[in-house]
Design an enzyme around this catalytic site. Structure first.
Site, PDB file in Angstrom:
ATOM      1  N   LYS A 116       0.829  -1.225   0.000  1.00 41.45           N
ATOM      2  CA  LYS A 116       0.000   0.000   0.000  1.00 41.45           C
ATOM      3  C   LYS A 116       0.856   1.264   0.000  1.00 41.45           C
ATOM      4  CE  LYS A 116      -3.044  -2.963   0.284  1.00 41.45           C
ATOM      5  NZ  LYS A 116      -3.485  -3.660  -0.827  1.00 41.45           N
ATOM      6  N   GLU A 200      -2.572   7.719   8.172  1.00 41.57           N
ATOM      7  CA  GLU A 200      -3.314   8.601   7.265  1.00 41.57           C
ATOM      8  C   GLU A 200      -4.238   9.472   8.112  1.00 41.57           C
ATOM      9  OE1 GLU A 200      -5.660   6.245   4.575  1.00 41.57           O
ATOM     10  OE2 GLU A 200      -3.927   5.524   3.465  1.00 41.57           O
ATOM     11  N   HIS A 235     -15.994  -4.687   7.329  1.00 42.45           N
ATOM     12  CA  HIS A 235     -15.234  -4.803   6.084  1.00 42.45           C
ATOM     13  C   HIS A 235     -15.730  -5.908   5.177  1.00 42.45           C
ATOM     14  CE1 HIS A 235     -12.899  -1.776   7.928  1.00 42.45           C
ATOM     15  NE2 HIS A 235     -12.503  -2.561   8.894  1.00 42.45           N
ATOM     16  N   ARG A 292      -7.931  -8.287  -8.927  1.00 44.86           N
ATOM     17  CA  ARG A 292      -8.645  -9.547  -9.180  1.00 44.86           C
ATOM     18  C   ARG A 292     -10.034  -9.241  -9.713  1.00 44.86           C
ATOM     19  NH1 ARG A 292      -9.187  -8.233  -3.722  1.00 44.86           N
ATOM     20  NH2 ARG A 292     -11.366  -7.826  -3.192  1.00 44.86           N
TER      21      ARG A 292
HETATM   22  C1  MV4 Z   1     -10.042   4.699   5.824  1.00 44.27           C
HETATM   23  C2  MV4 Z   1     -11.217   5.206   6.436  1.00 44.27           C
HETATM   24  C3  MV4 Z   1     -11.200   6.512   6.849  1.00 44.27           C
HETATM   25  N1  MV4 Z   1     -10.095   7.267   6.684  1.00 44.27           N
HETATM   26  N2  MV4 Z   1      -8.976   5.502   5.668  1.00 44.27           N
HETATM   27  C4  MV4 Z   1     -11.402   0.143   5.605  1.00 44.27           C
HETATM   28  C5  MV4 Z   1     -10.846  -0.980   4.821  1.00 44.27           C
HETATM   29  C6  MV4 Z   1      -9.600  -0.474   4.202  1.00 44.27           C
HETATM   30  N3  MV4 Z   1      -9.426  -1.005   2.880  1.00 44.27           N
HETATM   31  C7  MV4 Z   1      -9.744   1.008   4.219  1.00 44.27           C
HETATM   32  N4  MV4 Z   1     -10.789   1.329   5.141  1.00 44.27           N
HETATM   33  C8  MV4 Z   1     -10.997   2.608   5.559  1.00 44.27           C
HETATM   34  N5  MV4 Z   1      -9.956   3.452   5.386  1.00 44.27           N
HETATM   35  C9  MV4 Z   1      -9.017   6.746   6.110  1.00 44.27           C
HETATM   36  N6  MV4 Z   1      -7.925   7.511   5.958  1.00 44.27           N
HETATM   37  C10 MV4 Z   1     -12.296   4.366   6.575  1.00 44.27           C
HETATM   38  C11 MV4 Z   1     -12.198   3.048   6.153  1.00 44.27           C
HETATM   39  C12 MV4 Z   1     -13.366   2.250   6.351  1.00 44.27           C
HETATM   40  C13 MV4 Z   1     -14.069   1.721   5.284  1.00 44.27           C
HETATM   41  C14 MV4 Z   1     -13.642   1.900   3.982  1.00 44.27           C
HETATM   42  C15 MV4 Z   1     -14.351   1.392   2.932  1.00 44.27           C
HETATM   43  C16 MV4 Z   1     -15.515   0.696   3.184  1.00 44.27           C
HETATM   44  C17 MV4 Z   1     -15.944   0.481   4.463  1.00 44.27           C
HETATM   45  C18 MV4 Z   1     -15.234   0.984   5.529  1.00 44.27           C
HETATM   46  C19 MV4 Z   1     -15.685   0.782   6.825  1.00 44.27           C
HETATM   47  C20 MV4 Z   1     -14.975   1.283   7.860  1.00 44.27           C
HETATM   48  C21 MV4 Z   1     -13.809   2.008   7.630  1.00 44.27           C
END
Ligand code: MV4
Length: 512
Positions: A116, A200, A235, A292
């Protein structure tokens, strides 16, 4: 074109890929574990090879045995589906070294997007908006502290090797920073074998909007618009749709072009998805690349008319994209609900067991990508997805109504499933209004209980009772439905075993 493809996966996605092979005149080869001998993908394929015992490490993740199965059957290519080895660069390299085609991106692209922090560096250089935060993995706490102060709290700790929320920690105040970094490092180390974490800026309740991309080996890259995937629980996506209710044509065009630039910057080929977070002010930020075919690919297929699995196979065989960006249009609206063998009234615990009765909905605009059949025993070992219900209609409101009706027509007895939960999600006024950010499920559905029995449930129960009479399951001879209340004095807490075990607050009785 390939004559024979081995599908290194199981369940509904293996069935989906077998179908694409058949349509293309390619012989599909299944692989399976000891727990999957009678699974639909094994029964549907032309040939099937047993890889080993039930644990994935001994079967679907075992590279040597998969390569051996390819040799044994004379397949020329491997489709990895999603999960298992689908984003594993070592597997892609291994196949390449053996002269076998991996139906997916080249190993270098898998390595780049799997890291990442490296992906963030690449995207920033390419002028793609990234979430404000660190671009390297620090070596000491002081560096984290300085970065957190300059970003401003809250911040989020993320694993560099990660994805899917593992190793993630939200930090509200400076006092919590050190502990969150330590916890994130431990979790990342155990999940990915790599403890690297970075920070972040934390975005509050963003939407998850992703763009589907196809890129051939000659460098032609197009996008197939967005999927809105904000309706998630821990998630795990629950409902996906396209178009996103949050985008207008201008924002859609900008996100699509940005995704294409991102994939070009990564040297990406084959099918992939660029994930973005969209904040309340409609700013979007690169999140990660999913290298994918995704679970939710069918909504894109229904709205664009493009068969993504067919395109993946074509590209892997050295073909060019038969598509130009200008040819691609979104037509109507598609929704997908994931049906899991989980009990939503009990913390979504897995609910394996024998499917005693199965009725899948059908009709105009209704597609079921299924990996189950009535009488089959759902094993406990793997991801509990049973099937995906995908609907298409001319607009979002019609698609919601079609989904609600199709969910009502989806009956799985014998195990618990997420169907009733999905009915309430799709019926929720905020969902109907398109107000679906990533806080939707956590804030509206905490402590959800199954609905009261209704006429529909009653008629299904009656049908189940009739089946009982025909098959000899149980003992009742002239069953009458009796409503019960969960966990009340004198009422049953648990329904008896048999097909009605999942019917909610009904039991078969004498009418008293
Ligand atoms: C975040 C975020 C808020 N701020 N990054 C969750 C899974 C991972 N792939 C990235 N995720 C998140 N990153 C920052 N800087 C909130 C989430 C997140 C989220 C993202 C996508 C879909 C559902 C989610 C549920 C909770 C938190």
């Amino acid at each position: 074109m390939f004559k024979k493809i081995l599908i290194a996966n199981r369940g509904e996605i293996a069935v989906r890929i077998i179908r694409a092979c058949r349509e293309m005149g390619i012989v599909p080869v299944a692989v399976f574990s000891a727990a999957d001998r009678r699974s639909p993908h094994v029964l549907l394929a032309d040939e099937a090879v047993c890889l080993g015992p039930a644990p994935a490490s001994e079967s679907y993740l075992h590279m040597d045995r998969i390569v051996q199965a390819v040799r044994q059957t004379g397949a020329e290519a491997v489709h990895p589906g999603y999960g298992f080895l689908s984003e594993n660069a070592a597997f892609a390299r291994r196949l390449e070294a053996e002269g076998i085609v991996f139906i997916g991106p080249r190993a270098e692209a898998l390595e780049l997007v799997g890291d990442k922090v490296r992906a963030r560096q690449t995207m920033e250089k390419a002028g793609i908006p990234i979430i404000p935060g660190m671009k390297t993995v620090p070596t000491d706490l002081a560096e984290y502290r300085a970065a957190a102060r300059s970003l401003g709290f809250p911040v989020i700790v993320k694993a560099s090797a990660g994805g899917g929320g593992k190793g993630m920690r939200i930090v509200l105040r400076e006092e919590g920073l050190e502990a969150a970094i330590e916890a994130g490092r431990r979790e990342a180390k155990s999940a990915f074998g790599d403890a690297s974490v970075y920070l972040e800026k934390y975005l509050d309740a963003p939407r998850h909007v992703e763009i589907q991309v196809l890129a051939d080996n000659a460098g032609h890259t197009v996008h197939l618009f967005e999927r809105e995937c904000s309706v998630q629980r821990r998630h795990q996506k629950i409902v996906e749709e396209t178009p996103s209710p949050a985008l207008d044509p201008a924002l859609r065009a900008r996100m699509g072009e940005t995704a294409v630039r991102a994939m070009r910057a990564a040297g990406y080929n084959n099918a992939g998805t660029v994930e973005f977070l969209l904040d309340k002010d409609r700013n979007f930020y690169f999140l990660e690349v999913n290298a994918r075919l995704q679970v939710e690919h069918p909504v894109t297929e229904l709205v664009t008319g493009v068969d993504l699995v067919r395109q993946q196979i074509r590209i892997a065989a050295g073909g060019t994209l038969g598509l130009a960006q200008a040819d691609l249009k979104q037509n109507g609206h598609a929704l997908e609900c994931r049906i899991y063998a989980e009990d939503p009234a009990n913390g979504f615990l897995p609910s394996p067991g024998k499917i005693l009765l199965l009725r899948e909905p059908k009709g105009p605009g209704v597609r079921v990508d299924s990996g189950i059949y009535g009488g089959w025993e759902v094993p406990i070992t793997y991801d509990p997805i049973l099937a995906k219900l995908i609907v298409w209609a001319e607009d979002r409101e019609a698609a919601c109504r079609r989904m609600a009706a199709a969910l009502d027509g989806f009956v799985v007895l014998g195990i618990r499933t997420t169907i009733d939960f999905l009915k309430d999600v799709v019926g929720h006024p905020d969902f109907r209004a398109g107000r679906t950010d990533t806080a939707f499920i956590p804030t509206r559905f905490e402590g959800w209980r199954s609905p009261e029995a209704d006429e529909e449930t009653a008629s299904i129960a009656a049908a189940a009772a009739a089946i009982e009479e025909m098959t000899g399951w149980g003992t009742a001879s002239s069953p009458v439905l009796v409503a019960t209340t969960r966990a009340t004095a004198g009422g049953r807490k648990e329904a008896p075993d048999g097909p009605w075990r999942t019917l909610g607050p009904w039991r078969i009785g004498s009418g008293t």
